[in-house]
Design a protein around this motif. Sequence first.
Motif, PDB file in Angstrom:
ATOM      1  N   MET A  89      10.681  26.863  66.652  1.00 57.67           N
ATOM      2  CA  MET A  89      11.557  28.305  65.792  1.00 57.67           C
ATOM      3  C   MET A  89      10.824  28.607  64.147  1.00 57.67           C
ATOM      4  N   THR A  90      10.602  29.980  64.291  1.00 57.35           N
ATOM      5  CA  THR A  90      10.079  30.365  63.379  1.00 57.35           C
ATOM      6  C   THR A  90      11.224  30.445  61.989  1.00 57.35           C
ATOM      7  N   ALA A  91      10.811  29.761  60.391  1.00 55.01           N
ATOM      8  CA  ALA A  91      11.468  30.396  59.687  1.00 55.01           C
ATOM      9  C   ALA A  91      10.913  30.705  58.710  1.00 55.01           C
ATOM     10  N   PHE A  92      11.564  32.125  57.874  1.00 55.70           N
ATOM     11  CA  PHE A  92      10.610  32.466  56.252  1.00 55.70           C
ATOM     12  C   PHE A  92      12.032  32.282  56.251  1.00 55.70           C
ATOM     13  N   ALA A  93      11.501  32.492  54.002  1.00 61.26           N
ATOM     14  CA  ALA A  93      12.040  32.112  52.967  1.00 61.26           C
ATOM     15  C   ALA A  93      11.088  33.328  51.962  1.00 61.26           C
ATOM     16  N   TYR A  94      12.634  33.376  51.471  1.00 55.17           N
ATOM     17  CA  TYR A  94      12.298  34.372  50.036  1.00 55.17           C
ATOM     18  C   TYR A  94      13.387  33.975  49.521  1.00 55.17           C
ATOM     19  N   CYS A  95      12.675  34.618  47.805  1.00 50.71           N
ATOM     20  CA  CYS A  95      13.629  34.557  46.865  1.00 50.71           C
ATOM     21  C   CYS A  95      12.531  35.124  45.929  1.00 50.71           C
ATOM     22  N   GLN A 100      10.490  22.827  52.260  1.00 50.74           N
ATOM     23  CA  GLN A 100      10.437  22.260  52.966  1.00 50.74           C
ATOM     24  C   GLN A 100      10.446  22.491  54.091  1.00 50.74           C
ATOM     25  N   GLY A 101       9.583  23.215  55.201  1.00 54.63           N
ATOM     26  CA  GLY A 101       9.761  22.620  56.556  1.00 54.63           C
ATOM     27  C   GLY A 101       9.332  24.806  57.045  1.00 54.63           C
ATOM     28  N   VAL A 102       9.142  25.451  56.138  1.00 54.56           N
ATOM     29  CA  VAL A 102       9.579  26.610  56.469  1.00 54.56           C
ATOM     30  C   VAL A 102       8.260  27.429  56.805  1.00 54.56           C
ATOM     31  N   ASP A 103       7.644  27.979  57.493  1.00 56.33           N
ATOM     32  CA  ASP A 103       7.108  28.765  57.943  1.00 56.33           C
ATOM     33  C   ASP A 103       6.231  29.604  57.081  1.00 56.33           C
ATOM     34  N   ARG A 104       5.983  30.206  56.244  1.00 58.63           N
ATOM     35  CA  ARG A 104       6.231  31.364  55.114  1.00 58.63           C
ATOM     36  C   ARG A 104       7.044  31.114  53.790  1.00 58.63           C
ATOM     37  N   VAL A 105       6.686  31.358  52.726  1.00 57.43           N
ATOM     38  CA  VAL A 105       7.372  31.498  51.741  1.00 57.43           C
ATOM     39  C   VAL A 105       7.452  33.185  51.182  1.00 57.43           C
ATOM     40  N   TYR A 106       8.372  34.482  50.611  1.00 56.35           N
ATOM     41  CA  TYR A 106       7.365  35.148  49.759  1.00 56.35           C
ATOM     42  C   TYR A 106       8.670  35.051  48.326  1.00 56.35           C
ATOM     43  N   GLN A 107       8.013  35.159  47.655  1.00 54.49           N
ATOM     44  CA  GLN A 107       8.230  34.964  46.356  1.00 54.49           C
ATOM     45  C   GLN A 107       8.484  36.583  45.322  1.00 54.49           C
ATOM     46  N   ASP A 108       9.435  37.053  44.691  1.00 57.68           N
ATOM     47  CA  ASP A 108       9.524  38.058  43.439  1.00 57.68           C
ATOM     48  C   ASP A 108       9.260  37.343  43.051  1.00 57.68           C
ATOM     49  N   THR A 157       7.172  43.627  62.959  1.00 55.52           N
ATOM     50  CA  THR A 157       5.866  43.280  63.593  1.00 55.52           C
ATOM     51  C   THR A 157       5.999  41.705  64.679  1.00 55.52           C
ATOM     52  N   ALA A 158       6.234  40.392  63.537  1.00 57.76           N
ATOM     53  CA  ALA A 158       6.712  39.440  64.379  1.00 57.76           C
ATOM     54  C   ALA A 158       8.355  38.564  63.797  1.00 57.76           C
ATOM     55  N   PRO A 159       8.931  39.163  64.501  1.00 54.51           N
ATOM     56  CA  PRO A 159      10.751  38.883  63.285  1.00 54.51           C
ATOM     57  C   PRO A 159      10.504  37.122  63.601  1.00 54.51           C
ATOM     58  N   PRO A 160      10.996  36.338  62.806  1.00 54.90           N
ATOM     59  CA  PRO A 160      11.267  35.228  62.930  1.00 54.90           C
ATOM     60  C   PRO A 160      12.445  35.036  63.338  1.00 54.90           C
ATOM     61  N   ASN A 161      12.842  33.494  63.602  1.00 55.71           N
ATOM     62  CA  ASN A 161      14.079  33.060  63.871  1.00 55.71           C
ATOM     63  C   ASN A 161      15.046  33.418  62.271  1.00 55.71           C
ATOM     64  N   CYS A 162      14.638  32.730  61.496  1.00 55.84           N
ATOM     65  CA  CYS A 162      15.781  32.457  60.104  1.00 55.84           C
ATOM     66  C   CYS A 162      15.064  32.999  59.128  1.00 55.84           C
ATOM     67  N   LEU A 163      15.853  33.415  58.226  1.00 58.82           N
ATOM     68  CA  LEU A 163      15.351  34.206  56.864  1.00 58.82           C
ATOM     69  C   LEU A 163      16.359  33.334  55.544  1.00 58.82           C
ATOM     70  N   TYR A 164      15.845  32.364  55.175  1.00 59.36           N
ATOM     71  CA  TYR A 164      16.501  31.545  54.059  1.00 59.36           C
ATOM     72  C   TYR A 164      16.434  32.163  52.346  1.00 59.36           C
ATOM     73  N   ILE A 165      17.672  32.548  52.506  1.00 62.51           N
ATOM     74  CA  ILE A 165      17.493  32.927  50.436  1.00 62.51           C
ATOM     75  C   ILE A 165      18.259  31.876  49.594  1.00 62.51           C
TER      76      ILE A 165
END
Length: 431
Positions: free
Chosen positions: A1-7, A23-31, A47-55
């Motif tokens: 399962m692919t997971a992204f995080a954004y804050c 911890q454990g997410v595939d990619r973290v986006y920070q603004d 392009t490549a949607p993850p299964n889950c996005l954490y905010i």
Amino acid sequence: MTAFAYCYTDPLLDPTPDLGRWQGVDRVYQDLGQRSQLQQLLSDCQTAPPNCLYIRRLDDLGDTMAEIGDRLVQLQALGVKVAIGESSLATDRGSELTLQTDLIQLLAIGQQQRSRRLRQGHARNRLNALPPPGKAPYGYRRGKEKYAIDRTTAPVVKDFFENFLLFGSLRGAVRHLAQKYGKKISVTTGRRWLTNPVYRGDTAYQNGETIANTHVPIISREEAAQIDRLLRRNRQLPPRTASAPRSLVGLAICSECQAPMTVVSVTARRQKREYLYLRALQCPQRPKCGAIAYERVLEQTIAAICRDLPDAVAQMNFPQLDAAKQSLLNAIANREEILAQLSQLTSTGVLDEETASLRAYKLRAEISQLQAKFATLPPVNLRSVAQAVSIPQFWRDLSESERRFYFREFINQIQILRQDTTWQVRLVFVF
């Protein structure tokens, strides 16, 4: 399962986040301030949607409900599950959202968004060192960009401070205002005046930070430092002794029973003359410790301070004190130098206006903290002051109120040492 995080972090309101929580997410986006990484996240999801996005919270996705709703629709149209929470993938994954619950939460956070915009406006005012909202303190009026002296009420405040500095009594200064100006304030209000940074030329904000030198002060830095010393000393005294009419009250203690000694007056029958004694009213001894003539204790106290104060000051480590003061002065000068360079960095494009304003605000807050630490150190001329007050005639020429003030500048405790039928005085200095 692919997971992204954004804050998203608003530098005006939020502390810098710890990305180690994801911890454990595939990619973290920070603004920080702008949402450029959010646009990159939405592009990557195309392009490549993850299964889950954490905010962390729902309003990370936008400044308005319309923006948040639009981005939630985009993500869920791509099949991305959105979860709110700061948990890692190894633990609880937060509360997963559906479009229906999103709309309900959007309505719920409307008030939060309005409150956040209001706090952002206040934060921008802080960056420009503008006064906080609300009525100006007594003695000032609100100017266009800063507090301005109110010439009708500022003399009243100035006289209040001068009276406190002269006699060291908060209640006495409050009574002085009522008697001279008809200005009635409570003791609590008077204490707030004594500690209010506004009267020292500084502006304090609700977040606990203070910016120095934002407007014209009513009292000087030296007077403010002396007020702080007096307040610290008065806090160590028993209740209501700070304004006692006799200079030894609150300082004298019986070394035999460790009870504080207070002044009692005795008059002879059919005579107007009054006799003063120091007595330990709460003495647990049986029989109780005897009373001592007030004037005799006062004379011995004056003799002891003239004899022992110069030696006590001479034993202080002035080189270490000077080094501490110089270290604080260097730290202040260093930050003032950086502050002076910000305009040049902005003009050359190294910093943008928002970043430069935020950095200037933090530097001014740090300078205020360093100045507050510097004010708590003993005065530089302590040695010369000790020589000046070590003359017996100096103490005899003072009134009881003035003598009370100077005693508490130097003495922490006056111990009465009893030896059978005799006694002597031992002083415990504040340094």
